[in-house]
Design a protein around this motif. Structure first.
Motif, short mmCIF file in Angstrom:
data_model
loop_
_atom_site.label_atom_id
_atom_site.label_comp_id
_atom_site.label_asym_id
_atom_site.label_seq_id
_atom_site.Cartn_x
_atom_site.Cartn_y
_atom_site.Cartn_z
N THR A 46 -142.90 15.86 39.83
CA THR A 46 -143.00 15.27 41.17
C THR A 46 -142.06 14.08 41.23
O THR A 46 -142.02 13.28 40.31
CB THR A 46 -144.45 14.81 41.45
OG1 THR A 46 -145.29 15.95 41.39
CG2 THR A 46 -144.57 14.17 42.81
N THR B 91 -143.09 14.37 48.71
CA THR B 91 -144.08 15.44 48.57
C THR B 91 -144.67 15.44 47.17
O THR B 91 -143.95 15.55 46.19
CB THR B 91 -143.42 16.81 48.85
OG1 THR B 91 -142.89 16.80 50.17
CG2 THR B 91 -144.43 17.93 48.72
N GLN B 92 -145.98 15.33 47.09
CA GLN B 92 -146.68 15.44 45.82
C GLN B 92 -146.99 16.91 45.58
O GLN B 92 -147.59 17.57 46.42
CB GLN B 92 -147.98 14.64 45.86
CG GLN B 92 -147.77 13.16 46.03
CD GLN B 92 -147.18 12.53 44.78
OE1 GLN B 92 -147.54 12.89 43.67
NE2 GLN B 92 -146.28 11.60 44.96
N ARG B 93 -146.55 17.44 44.45
CA ARG B 93 -146.77 18.85 44.14
C ARG B 93 -147.82 18.99 43.04
O ARG B 93 -147.93 18.14 42.18
CB ARG B 93 -145.46 19.50 43.71
CG ARG B 93 -144.43 19.47 44.80
CD ARG B 93 -143.09 20.07 44.46
NE ARG B 93 -142.80 20.21 43.07
CZ ARG B 93 -142.25 21.30 42.54
NH1 ARG B 93 -141.92 22.31 43.29
NH2 ARG B 93 -141.98 21.36 41.25
N LYS C 113 -146.79 22.16 47.11
CA LYS C 113 -147.63 21.23 47.85
C LYS C 113 -148.95 21.94 48.13
O LYS C 113 -148.98 23.10 48.53
CB LYS C 113 -146.95 20.85 49.16
CG LYS C 113 -147.73 19.86 49.98
CD LYS C 113 -146.97 19.49 51.24
CE LYS C 113 -147.81 18.56 52.08
NZ LYS C 113 -147.16 18.25 53.34
#
Length: 110
Positions: free
Chosen positions: A30, A45-47, A84
């Motif tokens: 991330t 964007t946090q994955r 995501k």
């Protein structure tokens, strides 16, 4: 994918059962930045490790009285990927492993 044990309890049947299944778990690369205005949404964007495909297996709870449906369905992850998390379709939580058994003394692995 990670193997886990779910403990399923049906009060109508008076039993608890251990069900072995797989979930998606793990770390994903991330990127984050403190330059919000100039780098775009891609870096914000946090994955997480989420399921790409999932099947549902059926299990039969023993000891159910007549008139009670003994079948229940549980998810089995078949394929995982980093993406995501879509909160409209799935729970996005961190799973911790505990050795606590939430069932009573009658456990039957599936």
């Amino acid at each position: 994918m990670t193997n886990i044990t779910l403990y399923v309890n049906m009060h109508e049947c008076g039993h608890c059962m251990a069900v072995n299944t797989t979930i998606c778990s793990g770390l994903c690369h991330t990127q984050d930045t403190n330059l919000r205005g100039s780098v775009g949404k891609h870096f914000l964007t946090q994955r997480g490790c989420v399921q790409r495909s999932v099947d549902y297996q059926a299990a039969k709870m023993p000891g159910c009285p007549t008139g009670t449906d003994p079948l229940f369905f549980y998810p089995v992850a078949r394929q995982c990927h980093c993406a995501k998390c879509n909160t409209k379709r799935m729970e996005c939580v961190h799973v911790t492993r505990r050795n606590t058994n939430r069932c009573s003394k009658h456990l039957r692995p599936v």
